[in-house]
Write a protein that holds these residues in place. Structure first.
Motif, PDB file in Angstrom:
ATOM      1  N   GLY A  97       0.795  -1.218   0.000  1.00 51.13           N
ATOM      2  CA  GLY A  97       0.000   0.000   0.000  1.00 51.13           C
ATOM      3  C   GLY A  97       0.827   1.268   0.000  1.00 51.13           C
ATOM      4  N   GLY A  98       1.889   1.301   0.816  1.00 47.89           N
ATOM      5  CA  GLY A  98       2.697   2.504   0.918  1.00 47.89           C
ATOM      6  C   GLY A  98       3.502   2.798  -0.322  1.00 47.89           C
ATOM      7  N   VAL A  99       4.270   1.805  -0.787  1.00 49.66           N
ATOM      8  CA  VAL A  99       5.160   2.029  -1.929  1.00 49.66           C
ATOM      9  C   VAL A  99       4.378   2.301  -3.207  1.00 49.66           C
ATOM     10  CG1 VAL A  99       5.382  -0.405  -2.603  1.00 49.66           C
ATOM     11  CG2 VAL A  99       7.268   1.197  -3.044  1.00 49.66           C
ATOM     12  N   SER A 100       3.179   1.739  -3.314  1.00 50.39           N
ATOM     13  CA  SER A 100       2.388   1.935  -4.529  1.00 50.39           C
ATOM     14  C   SER A 100       1.460   3.146  -4.435  1.00 50.39           C
ATOM     15  CB  SER A 100       1.549   0.686  -4.817  1.00 50.39           C
ATOM     16  OG  SER A 100       0.628   0.428  -3.775  1.00 50.39           O
ATOM     17  N   GLY A 101       1.432   3.786  -3.270  1.00 47.52           N
ATOM     18  CA  GLY A 101       0.474   4.862  -3.059  1.00 47.52           C
ATOM     19  C   GLY A 101       0.668   6.055  -3.974  1.00 47.52           C
ATOM     20  N   PHE A 102       1.931   6.408  -4.276  1.00 46.02           N
ATOM     21  CA  PHE A 102       2.189   7.554  -5.146  1.00 46.02           C
ATOM     22  C   PHE A 102       1.586   7.322  -6.536  1.00 46.02           C
ATOM     23  CE2 PHE A 102       5.703   7.525  -2.065  1.00 46.02           C
ATOM     24  CZ  PHE A 102       5.618   8.811  -1.573  1.00 46.02           C
ATOM     25  N   GLY A 103       1.852   6.166  -7.108  1.00 47.91           N
ATOM     26  CA  GLY A 103       1.324   5.852  -8.427  1.00 47.91           C
ATOM     27  C   GLY A 103      -0.183   5.772  -8.443  1.00 47.91           C
ATOM     28  N   ARG A 104      -0.747   5.212  -7.384  1.00 46.37           N
ATOM     29  CA  ARG A 104      -2.203   5.082  -7.298  1.00 46.37           C
ATOM     30  C   ARG A 104      -2.853   6.464  -7.251  1.00 46.37           C
ATOM     31  NH1 ARG A 104      -2.066   2.371  -3.194  1.00 46.37           N
ATOM     32  NH2 ARG A 104      -2.056   0.335  -4.213  1.00 46.37           N
ATOM     33  N   ARG A 105      -2.325   7.330  -6.418  1.00 49.35           N
ATOM     34  CA  ARG A 105      -2.905   8.681  -6.311  1.00 49.35           C
ATOM     35  C   ARG A 105      -2.748   9.454  -7.612  1.00 49.35           C
ATOM     36  NH1 ARG A 105      -0.775   8.071  -1.083  1.00 49.35           N
ATOM     37  NH2 ARG A 105       1.197   9.085  -1.638  1.00 49.35           N
ATOM     38  N   ARG A 106      -1.621   9.281  -8.263  1.00 51.68           N
ATOM     39  CA  ARG A 106      -1.407   9.994  -9.517  1.00 51.68           C
ATOM     40  C   ARG A 106      -2.377   9.504 -10.592  1.00 51.68           C
ATOM     41  NH1 ARG A 106       4.579  11.758 -11.048  1.00 51.68           N
ATOM     42  NH2 ARG A 106       4.175  12.733  -9.034  1.00 51.68           N
ATOM     43  N   ALA A 107      -2.624   8.206 -10.635  1.00 52.59           N
ATOM     44  CA  ALA A 107      -3.558   7.657 -11.620  1.00 52.59           C
ATOM     45  C   ALA A 107      -4.976   8.150 -11.373  1.00 52.59           C
ATOM     46  CB  ALA A 107      -3.514   6.130 -11.593  1.00 52.59           C
ATOM     47  N   VAL A 108      -5.423   8.125 -10.120  1.00 51.10           N
ATOM     48  CA  VAL A 108      -6.787   8.560  -9.825  1.00 51.10           C
ATOM     49  C   VAL A 108      -6.928  10.062 -10.034  1.00 51.10           C
ATOM     50  CG1 VAL A 108      -8.597   8.680  -8.074  1.00 51.10           C
ATOM     51  CG2 VAL A 108      -7.158   6.649  -8.234  1.00 51.10           C
ATOM     52  N   THR A 109      -5.891  10.823  -9.742  1.00 49.24           N
ATOM     53  CA  THR A 109      -5.925  12.262 -10.037  1.00 49.24           C
ATOM     54  C   THR A 109      -6.127  12.496 -11.524  1.00 49.24           C
ATOM     55  OG1 THR A 109      -4.508  12.813  -8.153  1.00 49.24           O
ATOM     56  CG2 THR A 109      -4.597  14.412  -9.950  1.00 49.24           C
ATOM     57  N   ALA A 110      -5.441  11.704 -12.348  1.00 47.42           N
ATOM     58  CA  ALA A 110      -5.611  11.816 -13.804  1.00 47.42           C
ATOM     59  C   ALA A 110      -7.027  11.450 -14.213  1.00 47.42           C
ATOM     60  CB  ALA A 110      -4.595  10.923 -14.519  1.00 47.42           C
ATOM     61  N   VAL A 111      -7.574  10.388 -13.635  1.00 47.79           N
ATOM     62  CA  VAL A 111      -8.958   9.991 -13.926  1.00 47.79           C
ATOM     63  C   VAL A 111      -9.918  11.103 -13.527  1.00 47.79           C
ATOM     64  CG1 VAL A 111     -10.814   8.406 -13.277  1.00 47.79           C
ATOM     65  CG2 VAL A 111      -8.537   7.506 -13.754  1.00 47.79           C
ATOM     66  N   ASN A 112      -9.710  11.692 -12.380  1.00 52.18           N
ATOM     67  CA  ASN A 112     -10.624  12.729 -11.875  1.00 52.18           C
ATOM     68  C   ASN A 112     -10.650  13.976 -12.743  1.00 52.18           C
ATOM     69  OD1 ASN A 112     -11.435  11.165  -9.706  1.00 52.18           O
ATOM     70  ND2 ASN A 112      -9.981  12.082  -8.264  1.00 52.18           N
ATOM     71  N   ARG A 113      -9.622  14.171 -13.568  1.00 55.31           N
ATOM     72  CA  ARG A 113      -9.584  15.339 -14.460  1.00 55.31           C
ATOM     73  C   ARG A 113     -10.309  15.077 -15.776  1.00 55.31           C
ATOM     74  NH1 ARG A 113      -3.492  15.650 -13.498  1.00 55.31           N
ATOM     75  NH2 ARG A 113      -3.227  17.021 -11.700  1.00 55.31           N
ATOM     76  N   LEU A 114     -10.598  13.825 -16.073  1.00 57.33           N
ATOM     77  CA  LEU A 114     -11.151  13.462 -17.376  1.00 57.33           C
ATOM     78  C   LEU A 114     -12.667  13.568 -17.394  1.00 57.33           C
ATOM     79  CD1 LEU A 114      -8.916  10.334 -18.098  1.00 57.33           C
ATOM     80  CD2 LEU A 114      -8.698  12.606 -19.127  1.00 57.33           C
ATOM     81  N   ALA A 115     -13.213  13.755 -18.604  1.00 53.85           N
ATOM     82  CA  ALA A 115     -14.662  13.814 -18.778  1.00 53.85           C
ATOM     83  C   ALA A 115     -15.228  12.401 -18.874  1.00 53.85           C
ATOM     84  CB  ALA A 115     -14.997  14.600 -20.046  1.00 53.85           C
ATOM     85  N   GLY A 116     -16.461  12.262 -18.440  1.00 56.54           N
ATOM     86  CA  GLY A 116     -17.137  10.965 -18.534  1.00 56.54           C
ATOM     87  C   GLY A 116     -17.261  10.327 -17.179  1.00 56.54           C
ATOM     88  N   PRO A 117     -18.483  10.011 -16.745  1.00 54.43           N
ATOM     89  CA  PRO A 117     -18.671   9.535 -15.369  1.00 54.43           C
ATOM     90  C   PRO A 117     -18.429   8.047 -15.147  1.00 54.43           C
ATOM     91  CG  PRO A 117     -20.793   9.730 -16.445  1.00 54.43           C
ATOM     92  CD  PRO A 117     -19.769  10.229 -17.440  1.00 54.43           C
ATOM     93  N   ARG A 118     -18.432   7.238 -16.218  1.00 52.29           N
ATOM     94  CA  ARG A 118     -18.390   5.776 -16.025  1.00 52.29           C
ATOM     95  C   ARG A 118     -16.944   5.283 -16.016  1.00 52.29           C
ATOM     96  NH1 ARG A 118     -21.534   3.881 -21.121  1.00 52.29           N
ATOM     97  NH2 ARG A 118     -19.983   5.351 -21.954  1.00 52.29           N
ATOM     98  N   VAL A 119     -16.501   4.814 -14.850  1.00 53.60           N
ATOM     99  CA  VAL A 119     -15.104   4.412 -14.670  1.00 53.60           C
ATOM    100  C   VAL A 119     -15.034   2.933 -14.317  1.00 53.60           C
ATOM    101  CG1 VAL A 119     -12.998   4.758 -13.314  1.00 53.60           C
ATOM    102  CG2 VAL A 119     -14.452   6.723 -13.899  1.00 53.60           C
ATOM    103  N   LEU A 120     -14.157   2.229 -14.994  1.00 51.81           N
ATOM    104  CA  LEU A 120     -13.871   0.831 -14.674  1.00 51.81           C
ATOM    105  C   LEU A 120     -12.469   0.746 -14.100  1.00 51.81           C
ATOM    106  CD1 LEU A 120     -14.428  -2.261 -14.814  1.00 51.81           C
ATOM    107  CD2 LEU A 120     -13.423  -2.202 -17.118  1.00 51.81           C
ATOM    108  N   GLU A 121     -12.340   0.203 -12.888  1.00 49.56           N
ATOM    109  CA  GLU A 121     -11.017  -0.077 -12.339  1.00 49.56           C
ATOM    110  C   GLU A 121     -10.754  -1.571 -12.486  1.00 49.56           C
ATOM    111  OE1 GLU A 121      -8.320   0.086  -8.301  1.00 49.56           O
ATOM    112  OE2 GLU A 121      -9.967   1.543  -8.489  1.00 49.56           O
ATOM    113  N   VAL A 122      -9.773  -1.898 -13.272  1.00 51.87           N
ATOM    114  CA  VAL A 122      -9.421  -3.290 -13.559  1.00 51.87           C
ATOM    115  C   VAL A 122      -8.342  -3.719 -12.576  1.00 51.87           C
ATOM    116  CG1 VAL A 122      -8.535  -4.882 -15.300  1.00 51.87           C
ATOM    117  CG2 VAL A 122      -9.951  -2.938 -15.995  1.00 51.87           C
ATOM    118  N   GLY A 123      -8.603  -4.809 -11.844  1.00 48.72           N
ATOM    119  CA  GLY A 123      -7.685  -5.222 -10.805  1.00 48.72           C
ATOM    120  C   GLY A 123      -7.820  -4.332  -9.585  1.00 48.72           C
ATOM    121  N   VAL A 124      -9.035  -4.193  -9.094  1.00 45.69           N
ATOM    122  CA  VAL A 124      -9.326  -3.258  -8.003  1.00 45.69           C
ATOM    123  C   VAL A 124      -8.679  -3.702  -6.697  1.00 45.69           C
ATOM    124  CG1 VAL A 124     -11.510  -4.364  -7.343  1.00 45.69           C
ATOM    125  CG2 VAL A 124     -11.191  -1.906  -6.936  1.00 45.69           C
TER     126      VAL A 124
END
Length: 234
Positions: free
Chosen positions: A41-68
């Motif tokens: 959780g800790g070591v991967s947290g930076f990448g996870r937050r950066r990915a979700v930040t990128a998702v949150n900037r995009l248009a379109g409400p329907r999001v699929l997280e693969v390998g949740v």
């Protein structure tokens, strides 16, 4: 980028890689489920937050997280997004469901046990699909890429955060040495970007390294043109 390996197969890697299959992935993550958040959780947290930040900037409400997985990313999404998560591991999904209930994440519409290489969703079901630390886990990453392209609408977005193998140096040696342990680990230590898609023929919006020390890389792209044309023709 120096962080991205260019190997195409075992014969070009020059070392053995233990094949993954659905059973070995399930077994590996059955073992990891109880300690995953603490160990990774800790070591991967930076990448996870950066990915979700990128998702949150995009248009379109329907999001699929693969390998949740255990749902570590779920509280980070904008609450107006409609998030569905899939995973092959029932044990990991149980942890994710506990997280959704505890944190009252009403925007998470479903957590489903599903093979990412053969999804049950209809074509174009989502605006965005994101796979965090998943591409090197699935048995065939190119099938994962094809399925994500299929279930995302034309013009939607695909995002990946993953560890990609080094081309040389000490880290390359470590990854090469660990490659035969893939089945036990549940992921490919020597996974290269080329194992996911062909960089020369796939248009990428951006690729950026993530902390710590660029171990992980975020890749974002529009749904590939070929997939979009195929969806439009249906």
């Amino acid at each position: 980028m120096a962080d991205i390996g260019m190997a195409k197969g075992a014969e070009e890697r020059g070392h053995a890689r233990a094949a993954l299959d659905a059973a070995s992935v399930r077994e590996a993550y059955r073992r990891w489920a109880g300690i995953y958040d603490v160990v990774f959780g800790g070591v991967s947290g930076f990448g996870r937050r950066r990915a979700v930040t990128a998702v949150n900037r995009l248009a379109g409400p329907r999001v699929l997280e693969v390998g949740v997985g255990t749902g570590l990313a779920l509280p980070l999404y904008r609450r107006d997004l409609q998030v569905v998560g899939i995973d092959l591991s029932r044990d990991m999904l149980e942890k994710a469901r506990e997280r959704v209930a505890t944190e009252k994440l009403a925007n998470v519409g479903g957590l489903v046990e599903m093979n990412a290489e053969d999804m049950a969703f209809a074509d174009g079901s989502f605006d965005i699909a994101v796979a965090m630390f998943t591409a090197s886990v699935v048995p065939d990453a190119k099938k994962l890429f094809a399925e994500m392209s299929r279930v995302v609408r034309p013009g939607g977005h695909l995002l990946f955060v993953n560890h990609f193998a080094a081309e040389g140096g000490p880290r390359w040696w470590i990854e090469r040495t660990m490659a035969p342990l893939s089945r036990r680990l549940g992921w490919h230590p020597d996974f290269a970007l080329r194992d996911l898609f062909a960089p020369e023929t796939t248009a990428v919006e951006f690729i950026e390294p993530c902390p710590p020390a660029g171990i992980f890389t975020l890749v974002q792209m529009r749904n590939p043109a070929a997939a979009a044309v195929a969806l439009a023709a249906d």
